[in-house]
Scaffold this motif. Structure first.
Motif, PDB file in Angstrom:
ATOM      1  N   GLY B  16      33.652  43.012  55.461  1.00 34.11           N
ATOM      2  CA  GLY B  16      34.129  44.268  56.035  1.00 34.11           C
ATOM      3  C   GLY B  16      34.847  44.043  57.350  1.00 34.11           C
ATOM      4  N   ALA B  17      34.253  43.178  58.196  1.00 34.76           N
ATOM      5  CA  ALA B  17      34.856  42.932  59.508  1.00 34.76           C
ATOM      6  C   ALA B  17      36.223  42.280  59.356  1.00 34.76           C
ATOM      7  N   LEU B  18      36.324  41.327  58.405  1.00 28.30           N
ATOM      8  CA  LEU B  18      37.625  40.703  58.168  1.00 28.30           C
ATOM      9  C   LEU B  18      38.616  41.739  57.639  1.00 28.30           C
ATOM     10  N   GLY B  19      38.102  42.610  56.750  1.00 26.57           N
ATOM     11  CA  GLY B  19      38.961  43.630  56.175  1.00 26.57           C
ATOM     12  C   GLY B  19      39.566  44.538  57.232  1.00 26.57           C
ATOM     13  N   VAL B  20      38.770  44.860  58.262  1.00 28.10           N
ATOM     14  CA  VAL B  20      39.257  45.755  59.305  1.00 28.10           C
ATOM     15  C   VAL B  20      40.518  45.187  59.940  1.00 28.10           C
ATOM     16  N   ILE B  21      40.536  43.854  60.174  1.00 27.10           N
ATOM     17  CA  ILE B  21      41.683  43.289  60.887  1.00 27.10           C
ATOM     18  C   ILE B  21      42.756  42.741  59.961  1.00 27.10           C
ATOM     19  N   ILE B  22      42.412  42.461  58.693  1.00 33.29           N
ATOM     20  CA  ILE B  22      43.403  41.855  57.812  1.00 33.29           C
ATOM     21  C   ILE B  22      44.158  42.883  56.974  1.00 33.29           C
ATOM     22  N   ILE B  23      43.435  43.865  56.420  1.00 33.63           N
ATOM     23  CA  ILE B  23      44.073  44.830  55.518  1.00 33.63           C
ATOM     24  C   ILE B  23      45.094  45.662  56.293  1.00 33.63           C
ATOM     25  N   ARG B  24      46.279  45.825  55.698  1.00 28.51           N
ATOM     26  CA  ARG B  24      47.337  46.496  56.451  1.00 28.51           C
ATOM     27  C   ARG B  24      47.351  48.006  56.235  1.00 28.51           C
ATOM     28  N   ASP B  25      46.675  48.463  55.185  1.00 35.34           N
ATOM     29  CA  ASP B  25      46.560  49.885  54.946  1.00 35.34           C
ATOM     30  C   ASP B  25      45.442  50.433  55.847  1.00 35.34           C
ATOM     31  N   PHE B  26      45.760  51.433  56.688  1.00 35.27           N
ATOM     32  CA  PHE B  26      44.813  51.858  57.719  1.00 35.27           C
ATOM     33  C   PHE B  26      43.539  52.453  57.133  1.00 35.27           C
ATOM     34  N   VAL B  27      43.687  53.213  56.060  1.00 37.89           N
ATOM     35  CA  VAL B  27      42.503  53.854  55.495  1.00 37.89           C
ATOM     36  C   VAL B  27      41.555  52.816  54.900  1.00 37.89           C
ATOM     37  N   ASN B  28      42.104  51.857  54.161  1.00 37.78           N
ATOM     38  CA  ASN B  28      41.267  50.791  53.627  1.00 37.78           C
ATOM     39  C   ASN B  28      40.596  50.036  54.750  1.00 37.78           C
ATOM     40  N   SER B  29      41.316  49.882  55.841  1.00 35.81           N
ATOM     41  CA  SER B  29      40.783  49.190  56.997  1.00 35.81           C
ATOM     42  C   SER B  29      39.580  49.952  57.554  1.00 35.81           C
ATOM     43  N   ALA B  30      39.713  51.289  57.665  1.00 33.69           N
ATOM     44  CA  ALA B  30      38.599  52.107  58.158  1.00 33.69           C
ATOM     45  C   ALA B  30      37.410  52.031  57.217  1.00 33.69           C
ATOM     46  N   MET B  31      37.696  52.002  55.909  1.00 30.39           N
ATOM     47  CA  MET B  31      36.607  51.932  54.946  1.00 30.39           C
ATOM     48  C   MET B  31      35.913  50.571  54.990  1.00 30.39           C
ATOM     49  N   SER B  32      36.690  49.506  55.287  1.00 28.40           N
ATOM     50  CA  SER B  32      36.057  48.194  55.454  1.00 28.40           C
ATOM     51  C   SER B  32      35.085  48.238  56.616  1.00 28.40           C
ATOM     52  N   MET B  33      35.445  49.025  57.621  1.00 21.83           N
ATOM     53  CA  MET B  33      34.557  49.137  58.773  1.00 21.83           C
ATOM     54  C   MET B  33      33.224  49.754  58.341  1.00 21.83           C
ATOM     55  N   LEU B  34      33.309  50.773  57.487  1.00 23.52           N
ATOM     56  CA  LEU B  34      32.073  51.382  56.976  1.00 23.52           C
ATOM     57  C   LEU B  34      31.241  50.333  56.246  1.00 23.52           C
ATOM     58  N   LEU B  35      31.899  49.525  55.413  1.00 26.22           N
ATOM     59  CA  LEU B  35      31.204  48.470  54.672  1.00 26.22           C
ATOM     60  C   LEU B  35      30.511  47.516  55.627  1.00 26.22           C
ATOM     61  N   SER B  36      31.235  47.162  56.682  1.00 29.75           N
ATOM     62  CA  SER B  36      30.703  46.241  57.674  1.00 29.75           C
ATOM     63  C   SER B  36      29.472  46.841  58.358  1.00 29.75           C
ATOM     64  N   MET B  37      29.561  48.144  58.708  1.00 31.11           N
ATOM     65  CA  MET B  37      28.427  48.815  59.351  1.00 31.11           C
ATOM     66  C   MET B  37      27.210  48.828  58.437  1.00 31.11           C
ATOM     67  N   LEU B  38      27.442  49.128  57.160  1.00 26.89           N
ATOM     68  CA  LEU B  38      26.317  49.187  56.224  1.00 26.89           C
ATOM     69  C   LEU B  38      25.686  47.803  56.069  1.00 26.89           C
ATOM     70  N   GLY B  39      26.544  46.773  56.064  1.00 27.93           N
ATOM     71  CA  GLY B  39      26.014  45.415  56.001  1.00 27.93           C
ATOM     72  C   GLY B  39      25.151  45.098  57.208  1.00 27.93           C
ATOM     73  N   ALA B  40      25.619  45.494  58.395  1.00 27.28           N
ATOM     74  CA  ALA B  40      24.849  45.249  59.618  1.00 27.28           C
ATOM     75  C   ALA B  40      23.513  45.981  59.554  1.00 27.28           C
ATOM     76  N   ALA B  41      23.554  47.240  59.060  1.00 24.38           N
ATOM     77  CA  ALA B  41      22.308  48.007  58.944  1.00 24.38           C
ATOM     78  C   ALA B  41      21.351  47.312  57.984  1.00 24.38           C
ATOM     79  N   GLY B  42      21.896  46.762  56.891  1.00 21.91           N
ATOM     80  CA  GLY B  42      21.057  46.055  55.927  1.00 21.91           C
ATOM     81  C   GLY B  42      20.405  44.834  56.560  1.00 21.91           C
TER      82      GLY B  42
END
Lengths: 369, 171
Positions: B16-42
């Motif tokens: 997710g963290a890589l996705g935030v900075i690599i993906i060029r589509d902003f919405v996908n990037s924001a959603m990667s952030m959600l994935l990253s947060m959920l991973g951290a919570a896990g």
């Protein structure tokens, strides 16, 4: 913190039992969601002076005496027809959608609801003189889990609206996001006095079970904290996207809102997700404000009856959930839909300040008393 | 089981963290952030920091949603423009990041396995609140000021779009 009941020394058997219980919990929520669809059609029919679905019948089942007629008249076979229709219809995948998010959205709408169902205390059982909840996971921050994970449900609507790549779903998704942001705040603020009250009583303040147990054999919290209960209920209506708050779907302005581009089983998942949210939200409201598994204020099932009491408590809870679901439906067919600006005004200018005031007033009251 | 979950959550977090900075589509990037947060919570759940985990989901889950709305409202689905200056800046940032992690966590480089850190079991919420408002009052205040600065910054960034237009032109 012992977060689960140990049935057996073998971890594998324990895990298998828990898996079975989780499946059972999902079945109960799904059954309730299905029945609320029937209830919705029947209750709205009665409110509008109609009969509602009473013709659909499966050939063989219809011929069973009494039972067949009962199922037919109450529209229960209509439920099977609706379910099978979702399952068997063609599953369209429009060309213009963003595929991954489009496929993920219905799952995201249903999954959080089922997770939250795992922390709801459906009843109470006693072991060695201590009370334990009848729930999958007995964790001491279950209220936080319910609010946090329940709030994730809106991502289903947002993803659906965004990925559909079309105007009406998009507007619906934006409304869903705005609405959830505003009402989640009010919801969180409204339970603060309850948490504070629980923590004064020296129990684990963020546990739904402890808060429900606090009301057991005592007055219910909706009497001690009427404003909290009211704000929580209104916010719950907004969170579950039910009329009068169904801005995200609002078929008069948006065709069908965020799930306009969905069909067949994917739409079915959104549908079940909404009713599942209603059921789980009702359960949460009952556990927090309506005395949990107690039949009446000030009277509870005695622990000396053991397993009988446990079964009665679960039955009481489920009956209360059924009543709450009917209440949801009743409101839906009585109150007309708000305009979007009215929803925002109600959220930010009425509920949030009221909830904050309520909290501060309770703080002042407790520091004086 | 725990190991499998650990790797799943780690994959979510890092991916997710890589996705935030690599993906060029902003919405996908924001959603990667959600994935990253959920991973951290896990991961926090695995460390028995239940309260922090669900606060993470509650606060950051909601925050990502706000971010999502901001992204969609302010940028739309336009892709980020490529520019050589940006690439240079990105390169410098990566180099600095690597250097920083090398300086602050030198033990990362040897690649030896370590036990999972334990996050200390919290007695109860009351103790947590008392701790936050006595021992950690200064960091709390600093974070508050930082957030206020961020809010002002957002308003400053979002405002010029609307300035100068007649009120009836706006939605």
């Amino acid at each position: 913190m012992q977060s689960y009941h140990i049935f057996s020394d073998c971890a594998l058997i324990n895990g298998a039992i828990y898996f079975g219980l989780s499946v059972l919990c999902v079945f109960i929520i799904m059954a309730f969601a299905g029945l609320s669809v029937v209830a919705e059609r029947k209750v709205c029919a009665y409110i509008q002076g109609r009969w509602g679905p009473n013709r659909t019948a499966i050939a063989v089942v219809e011929d069973i005496p009494f039972v067949g007629n009962f199922l037919k008249k109450n529209g229960l076979m209509q439920l099977a027809a609706d379910g099978l229709k979702f399952l068997l219809k063609e599953d369209p995948l429009p060309k213009h959608v963003k595929k991954i998010w489009y496929m993920l959205a219905p799952v995201m709408a249903l999954a959080p609801v089922l997770i939250v169902a795992g922390v709801i205390p459906f009843g109470v059982y006693w072991q060695d003189g201590r009370a334990y909840p009848v729930s999958i996971a007995n964790i001491d921050i279950s209220l936080l889990v319910a609010l946090a994970v329940g709030g994730l449900g809106v991502y289903g609507a947002i993803m659906a609206g965004w990925s559909s790549n079309s105007k009406y779903p998009y507007l619906g998704a934006m409304r869903a996001a705005a609405q959830v942001i505003s009402y989640e705040l009010a919801m969180g603020l409204s339970v603060l006095p309850v948490i504070l009250m629980a923590s004064y009583n020296g129990v684990s303040a963020l546990s739904i079970f402890e808060i429900a147990k606090m009301q057991s054999g005592d007055v219910w919290l909706c009497m001690l904290q009427p404003l909290s209960a009211l704000i929580f209920l209104v916010a719950l209506f907004a969170e579950t996207n039910r009329l009068p708050f169904d801005m995200a779907e609002s078929e008069t302005d948006f065709v069908s809102g965020y799930h306009t581009e969905y069909g067949s089983f994917k739409f079915g998942l959104f549908f079940v997700g909404e009713y599942g949210h209603v059921v789980v939200g009702s359960a949460l409201f009952i556990a927090l404000f309506l005395g949990g598994w107690d039949p009446l204020p000030g009277c509870d099932w005695p622990s000396s009856w053991g397993i009988v009491s446990t079964l009665l408590s679960v039955a009481t809870f489920l009956v209360k959930v059924a009543f709450m679901v009917v209440f949801f439906i009743w409101i839906r067919w009585t109150v007309p839909r708000f305009r979007n600006d009215q929803v925002m005004t109600l959220g930010w200018k009425c509920l949030v300040p009221l909830a904050a005031l309520n909290f501060v007033a309770y703080l002042i009251y407790t520091s004086i008393a | 089981m725990q190991d499998v979950l650990y790797y799943v959550f780690c994959a979510m977090l890092v991916g997710g963290a890589l996705g935030v900075i690599i993906i060029r589509d902003f919405v996908n990037s924001a959603m990667s952030m959600l994935l990253s947060m959920l991973g951290a919570a896990g991961l926090m759940l695995l460390m028995h920091a239940y309260f922090a985990a669900f606060i993470m989901v509650s606060v950051y889950g909601g925050a990502v949603m706000v971010l999502f709305v901001f992204v969609v409202m302010l940028i739309g689905d336009k892709l980020e423009q490529r520019h050589w200056g940006k690439r240079l800046a990105l390169f410098v940032v990566w180099a600095l990041l690597c250097a920083l992690s090398g300086v602050f966590v030198p033990s990362l480089l040897d690649g030896a396995p370590r036990p999972m850190p334990s996050a200390g079991v919290l007695a109860n919420i009351n103790a947590y609140g008392a701790c936050l408002l006595t021992k950690f009052i200064l960091p709390l205040q600093v974070v508050g000021v930082l957030l206020l600065a961020a809010v002002v910054g957002v308003v400053a960034i979002a405002k010029p779009e609307a300035r100068g237009k007649h009120k009836s032109d706006m939605l």
